[in-house]
Design a protein around this motif. Sequence first.
Motif, PDB file in Angstrom:
ATOM      1  N   VAL A  72       5.308  -5.183 -14.915  1.00 30.80           N
ATOM      2  CA  VAL A  72       5.393  -4.401 -13.606  1.00 30.80           C
ATOM      3  C   VAL A  72       6.806  -3.887 -13.400  1.00 30.80           C
ATOM      4  O   VAL A  72       7.581  -4.824 -13.493  1.00 30.80           O
ATOM      5  N   GLN A  73       6.910  -3.008 -12.500  1.00 28.22           N
ATOM      6  CA  GLN A  73       8.124  -2.486 -12.042  1.00 28.22           C
ATOM      7  C   GLN A  73       8.573  -3.311 -10.903  1.00 28.22           C
ATOM      8  O   GLN A  73       7.847  -4.044 -10.078  1.00 28.22           O
ATOM      9  N   LYS A  74       9.941  -3.341 -10.568  1.00 30.16           N
ATOM     10  CA  LYS A  74      10.432  -4.165  -9.418  1.00 30.16           C
ATOM     11  C   LYS A  74      10.340  -2.880  -8.297  1.00 30.16           C
ATOM     12  O   LYS A  74      10.029  -1.861  -8.587  1.00 30.16           O
ATOM     13  N   PRO A  75      10.479  -3.387  -7.109  1.00 35.58           N
ATOM     14  CA  PRO A  75      10.440  -2.393  -6.052  1.00 35.58           C
ATOM     15  C   PRO A  75      11.332  -1.170  -6.216  1.00 35.58           C
ATOM     16  O   PRO A  75      11.020  -0.044  -5.563  1.00 35.58           O
ATOM     17  N   ASP A  76      12.438  -1.274  -6.757  1.00 37.04           N
ATOM     18  CA  ASP A  76      13.335  -0.242  -7.063  1.00 37.04           C
ATOM     19  C   ASP A  76      12.977   0.742  -8.230  1.00 37.04           C
ATOM     20  O   ASP A  76      13.679   1.720  -8.710  1.00 37.04           O
ATOM     21  N   SER A  77      11.917   0.345  -8.724  1.00 35.57           N
ATOM     22  CA  SER A  77      11.175   1.356 -10.044  1.00 35.57           C
ATOM     23  C   SER A  77      11.795   0.849 -11.212  1.00 35.57           C
ATOM     24  O   SER A  77      11.455   1.517 -12.179  1.00 35.57           O
TER      25      SER A  77
END
Length: 288
Positions: free
Chosen positions: A248-253
């Motif tokens: 999955v991505q980090k909060p910064d995409s």
Amino acid sequence: MPVSYVVFTDLDGTLLDDAYSFAPALQSLSQIREASIPLVICSSKTRKEIEYYRGKLENHDPFVSENGGGVFVPTGYFGFRVVDFEFAEEPGADVVHQTVFGADVEYEAICLGVPYPKLRDALATLRRNGCRVRGFGDMSVQEIAGETGLPLDQARMAKERDFDEPFLIEGSKNEREQIFRAVREMGLQVSRGRRFYHLTGSNDKGRAVKILSDLFRATAGNPIVTIGLGGDPNDLSMLQTVDHAIMVQKPDSGYDPALLSQGGFIKADGPGPVGWNKAILGLLRGEM
């Protein structure tokens, strides 16, 4: 021939967002529950923390605590005693089987990790040698809440550890490398999670996932296909063990560089539970 899925998932930053909510994944969680797909939590969190989220998720499947330190199987879940099961590859001579009583459930526990007091002794040794490290055992409940953003009741659960010591390092990259080298010389290892480094024995999530995958395959009428979802370096061994690995991505995409460098992992379209939801819905639509 039809297949049966088993989903292994990390919590922090994967099924849970920065506010510790799985609300963005409710649609897919409902559908895998309706499809009777086991959802196995595989986290650095403690048994009590995971039990808390299992309650909120209405989850009754086995789980893995503290970066693979403990595997907890509700008694009778597989229809046989886990201690009597003949694994294709034995978990190891260091494994301890014991009965553990949770809040409302009795578990057969497979203990793969080093006992927590030994980890605390190792951290104390590092400090005596001049290493600037600070673990959960050095922090108050209030300090853990401040570092993690957890409510006090959950921070209290996070402090009750068995196999893994989360810690912070104050110092340069060279100092970090010295700490990692000293840890290896003590026969232990360090992994990196979302917010902390983690001091453990030889256990990791992949070893625990392999044990549970063998147990699921022994009881399934159909071939088992394993799915893993994670987003941090301490998820790597889990993702390398399953049939289909989703990061999955980090909060910064962005995606974690340690996972990106592996190649071959499926990239979820969205951070944390948003990407989790899309990936699982795609799985249920047969897109994997």
